[in-house]
Scaffold this motif. Structure first.
Motif, PDB file in Angstrom:
ATOM      1  N   ILE A  77       0.840  -1.198   0.000  1.00 37.68           N
ATOM      2  CA  ILE A  77       0.000   0.000   0.000  1.00 37.68           C
ATOM      3  C   ILE A  77       0.877   1.250   0.000  1.00 37.68           C
ATOM      4  N   LEU A  78       1.930   1.219   0.790  1.00 36.82           N
ATOM      5  CA  LEU A  78       2.846   2.353   0.851  1.00 36.82           C
ATOM      6  C   LEU A  78       3.469   2.627  -0.520  1.00 36.82           C
ATOM      7  N   PHE A  79       3.889   1.577  -1.209  1.00 35.30           N
ATOM      8  CA  PHE A  79       4.522   1.742  -2.515  1.00 35.30           C
ATOM      9  C   PHE A  79       3.550   2.360  -3.520  1.00 35.30           C
ATOM     10  N   ILE A  80       2.300   1.884  -3.506  1.00 34.03           N
ATOM     11  CA  ILE A  80       1.284   2.428  -4.413  1.00 34.03           C
ATOM     12  C   ILE A  80       1.088   3.920  -4.145  1.00 34.03           C
ATOM     13  N   GLY A  81       0.996   4.275  -2.874  1.00 32.49           N
ATOM     14  CA  GLY A  81       0.808   5.679  -2.503  1.00 32.49           C
ATOM     15  C   GLY A  81       1.970   6.555  -2.940  1.00 32.49           C
ATOM     16  N   LEU A  82       3.193   6.047  -2.770  1.00 31.09           N
ATOM     17  CA  LEU A  82       4.371   6.827  -3.157  1.00 31.09           C
ATOM     18  C   LEU A  82       4.427   7.046  -4.665  1.00 31.09           C
ATOM     19  N   ILE A  83       4.058   6.039  -5.432  1.00 28.65           N
ATOM     20  CA  ILE A  83       4.066   6.174  -6.898  1.00 28.65           C
ATOM     21  C   ILE A  83       3.030   7.204  -7.356  1.00 28.65           C
ATOM     22  N   VAL A  84       1.806   7.102  -6.824  1.00 31.63           N
ATOM     23  CA  VAL A  84       0.747   8.051  -7.200  1.00 31.63           C
ATOM     24  C   VAL A  84       1.145   9.473  -6.804  1.00 31.63           C
ATOM     25  N   SER A  85       1.708   9.618  -5.613  1.00 30.53           N
ATOM     26  CA  SER A  85       2.117  10.936  -5.133  1.00 30.53           C
ATOM     27  C   SER A  85       3.204  11.543  -6.021  1.00 30.53           C
ATOM     28  N   THR A  86       4.179  10.719  -6.414  1.00 30.70           N
ATOM     29  CA  THR A  86       5.277  11.210  -7.255  1.00 30.70           C
ATOM     30  C   THR A  86       4.791  11.610  -8.643  1.00 30.70           C
ATOM     31  N   LEU A  87       3.955  10.781  -9.248  1.00 28.23           N
ATOM     32  CA  LEU A  87       3.438  11.092 -10.585  1.00 28.23           C
ATOM     33  C   LEU A  87       2.592  12.369 -10.579  1.00 28.23           C
ATOM     34  N   SER A  88       1.762  12.514  -9.560  1.00 31.26           N
ATOM     35  CA  SER A  88       0.912  13.709  -9.493  1.00 31.26           C
ATOM     36  C   SER A  88       1.743  14.964  -9.240  1.00 31.26           C
ATOM     37  N   THR A  89       2.841  14.833  -8.498  1.00 34.10           N
ATOM     38  CA  THR A  89       3.729  15.980  -8.283  1.00 34.10           C
ATOM     39  C   THR A  89       4.323  16.446  -9.608  1.00 34.10           C
ATOM     40  N   ALA A  90       4.687  15.493 -10.458  1.00 34.52           N
ATOM     41  CA  ALA A  90       5.234  15.840 -11.781  1.00 34.52           C
ATOM     42  C   ALA A  90       4.183  16.537 -12.644  1.00 34.52           C
ATOM     43  N   LEU A  91       2.907  16.210 -12.436  1.00 33.43           N
ATOM     44  CA  LEU A  91       1.842  16.772 -13.260  1.00 33.43           C
ATOM     45  C   LEU A  91       1.512  18.224 -12.910  1.00 33.43           C
ATOM     46  N   TYR A  92       2.052  18.741 -11.807  1.00 34.57           N
ATOM     47  CA  TYR A  92       1.813  20.143 -11.478  1.00 34.57           C
ATOM     48  C   TYR A  92       2.330  21.074 -12.582  1.00 34.57           C
ATOM     49  N   PHE A  93       3.371  20.627 -13.263  1.00 27.54           N
ATOM     50  CA  PHE A  93       3.946  21.470 -14.320  1.00 27.54           C
ATOM     51  C   PHE A  93       2.987  21.644 -15.491  1.00 27.54           C
ATOM     52  N   GLY A  94       1.993  20.754 -15.594  1.00 30.70           N
ATOM     53  CA  GLY A  94       1.017  20.858 -16.678  1.00 30.70           C
ATOM     54  C   GLY A  94      -0.315  21.438 -16.239  1.00 30.70           C
ATOM     55  N   PHE A 167       7.456  23.311  -7.143  1.00 31.03           N
ATOM     56  CA  PHE A 167       7.090  22.050  -7.789  1.00 31.03           C
ATOM     57  C   PHE A 167       8.327  21.168  -7.992  1.00 31.03           C
ATOM     58  N   ILE A 168       9.443  21.783  -8.376  1.00 32.70           N
ATOM     59  CA  ILE A 168      10.696  21.030  -8.566  1.00 32.70           C
ATOM     60  C   ILE A 168      11.147  20.398  -7.256  1.00 32.70           C
ATOM     61  N   LEU A 169      11.119  21.197  -6.191  1.00 32.43           N
ATOM     62  CA  LEU A 169      11.535  20.682  -4.881  1.00 32.43           C
ATOM     63  C   LEU A 169      10.640  19.536  -4.433  1.00 32.43           C
ATOM     64  N   CYS A 170       9.326  19.685  -4.609  1.00 30.51           N
ATOM     65  CA  CYS A 170       8.390  18.628  -4.207  1.00 30.51           C
ATOM     66  C   CYS A 170       8.592  17.351  -5.019  1.00 30.51           C
ATOM     67  N   LEU A 171       8.925  17.485  -6.291  1.00 26.39           N
ATOM     68  CA  LEU A 171       9.182  16.311  -7.125  1.00 26.39           C
ATOM     69  C   LEU A 171      10.436  15.579  -6.654  1.00 26.39           C
ATOM     70  N   VAL A 172      11.480  16.327  -6.330  1.00 32.73           N
ATOM     71  CA  VAL A 172      12.706  15.720  -5.805  1.00 32.73           C
ATOM     72  C   VAL A 172      12.416  14.978  -4.494  1.00 32.73           C
ATOM     73  N   LEU A 173      11.631  15.585  -3.627  1.00 28.97           N
ATOM     74  CA  LEU A 173      11.279  14.956  -2.355  1.00 28.97           C
ATOM     75  C   LEU A 173      10.473  13.677  -2.581  1.00 28.97           C
ATOM     76  N   SER A 174       9.560  13.712  -3.543  1.00 28.38           N
ATOM     77  CA  SER A 174       8.738  12.533  -3.834  1.00 28.38           C
ATOM     78  C   SER A 174       9.587  11.369  -4.349  1.00 28.38           C
ATOM     79  N   ILE A 175      10.540  11.668  -5.199  1.00 25.36           N
ATOM     80  CA  ILE A 175      11.442  10.626  -5.695  1.00 25.36           C
ATOM     81  C   ILE A 175      12.275  10.058  -4.548  1.00 25.36           C
ATOM     82  N   ALA A 176      12.648  10.914  -3.604  1.00 27.97           N
ATOM     83  CA  ALA A 176      13.431  10.468  -2.444  1.00 27.97           C
ATOM     84  C   ALA A 176      12.652   9.468  -1.595  1.00 27.97           C
ATOM     85  N   THR A 177      11.325   9.633  -1.492  1.00 29.32           N
ATOM     86  CA  THR A 177      10.531   8.685  -0.702  1.00 29.32           C
ATOM     87  C   THR A 177      10.548   7.296  -1.332  1.00 29.32           C
TER      88      THR A 177
END
Length: 396
Positions: A77-94, A167-177
């Motif tokens: 469950i944790l892995f699924i959440g981290l993936i969704v969170s990271t992808l959505s963070t990247a989508l802020y740029f759009g 947005f860049i900082l949040c994306l880096v943090l999401s990848i770190a998780t």
């Protein structure tokens, strides 16, 4: 023999992941409302929704996540959440307009809701029951640190740099998780799986809510709604008062106070019981909100932040520990999600509804009104804690 060690590798790793998740959340939570106003000309209530819809997303996620943890395991469950969170963070740029921004905030909230429910459940599963109040208190300090650093950095970056830097900082943090995830071990599920077989035979509300956690969770809803007024509208309030510089340090002062007091409050919960900690916490929160409503300068703003730290900063972790008190291992996931559902409902919908009040009563009036809401929550807790009903006594 019961394991009494608290600071295990898993405890530390999960706490670090939770800190990074919460840091990304708070970086945006306190800055998205002003961003929506500046970039898209949003109204006050709509700006509040941009801030709060993230929490609504976490609410949606938590309703289903608690039961799923028993079926597929908290680590997956944790892995699924981290993936969704990271992808959505990247989508802020759009997110180039309000509908896209709102949609992505909702998805980001769902991802974080899935991931944070998993971290909260995993921590509750590995903490020795006799030290649950203390353990959750220490774990929640990861959120406290994020509460300090996130708003401070968010406000600072938004004032001095283009918003896409956030947005860049949040994306880096999401990848770190995701990188940190591979240092977490799977929590033992054998006992949970065996006991969960009985629950699979029928479907009902108990698959989504733990009734013993509901009384304290209802109080948490109104307390969190009150705190949402601080999170979402602090930037606007500080601008109105001309104390923007002090406002950037508000959450830092808040967090320092919580970090100093949290170890004691968790231990007091285990040793003295909920009333001994919850009542003073809500009293401090009420006083802090009254001070905030009367602010006319930077020093008083920081003083209110310190008192609110003693109040809400301690209440949230203590309330979570209370919600899990006496809960069997196979129900911890559902009890955790029950607590967070009510917490997120208050934090998520609060800014939207408060946004409608502000044009009529102003920020001073809003904080005065919220002080009354907290005081009523305190009275409700005292009344609830004195009831002789056995289910309520177990919950508190």
């Amino acid at each position: 023999m019961e394991r009494t060690k608290l600071w295990t590798k898993d405890f530390i790793n999960i706490s670090i992941i939770n800190f990074i998740l919460m840091l990304a959340m708070y970086l945006l939570l306190v800055t998205m409302a002003p961003f929506a106003v500046d970039e898209f000309g949003a109204s006050t209530s709509m700006a509040g929704l941009v801030s709060g819809i993230f929490i609504i997303g976490t609410l949606i996620a938590r309703i289903v996540t608690g039961g799923l943890i028993n079926k597929i395991g908290s680590k997956k469950i944790l892995f699924i959440g981290l993936i969704v969170s990271t992808l959505s963070t990247a989508l802020y740029f759009g997110a180039v307009n309000m509908p896209l921004l709102l949609a992505n905030r909702l998805i980001h909230g769902i991802g974080l809701g899935i991931a944070s429910t998993a971290t909260g459940t995993m921590i509750a599963q590995i903490i020795p029951p006799s030290r649950r109040g203390e353990g959750i208190g220490y774990f929640s300090m990861s959120t406290v640190l994020a509460t300090a650093i996130g708003p401070f950095l968010g406000i600072f970056i938004s004032q001095h740099y283009p918003f896409n830097r956030l947005f860049i900082l949040c994306l880096v943090l999401s990848i770190a998780t995701i990188a940190m995830f591979f240092f977490v071990k799977e929590i033992e599920r054998k006992t949970v799986e065996q006991k969960a077989e009985v629950a699979k035979k029928r479907m009902g509300l108990s698959d989504f809510f733990e009734k013993r956690a509901i009384p304290i969770s209802i109080i948490t809803l109104f307390v969190a709604l009150s705190y949402s007024g601080v999170l979402s509208f602090m930037s606007f309030y500080a601008n109105e008062l001309g104390v923007v510089q002090a406002a950037s340090f508000f959450f830092l002062v808040y967090a320092i106070v919580v970090l100093l007091s949290r170890p004691f409050s968790g231990r007091l919960l285990d040793e003295k019981g909920a009333r001994f900690v919850v009542i003073p916490s809500l009293a401090f929160f009420t006083i802090g909100m009254v001070l905030l409503s009367q602010v006319h300068g930077g020093l008083m703003l920081l003083l209110s932040g310190a008192v609110i730290g003693l109040g809400y900063g301690n209440f949230q972790s203590i309330a979570q520990a209370v919600a899990l008190k006496g809960i069997e291992v196979e129900r911890i996931g559902i009890a955790t999600s029950t607590f967070y559902i009510f917490l997120d409902f208050g934090l998520g919908f609060g800014p939207y509804f408060l946004g409608f009040l502000i044009p009529s009563i102003g920020y001073h009036g809003m904080y005065e009104l919220l002080a009354i809401v907290i005081l009523l929550s305190l009275v409700s807790f005292i009344f609830m804690s004195r009831r002789k009903d056995k289910s309520v006594e177990k919950a508190i």
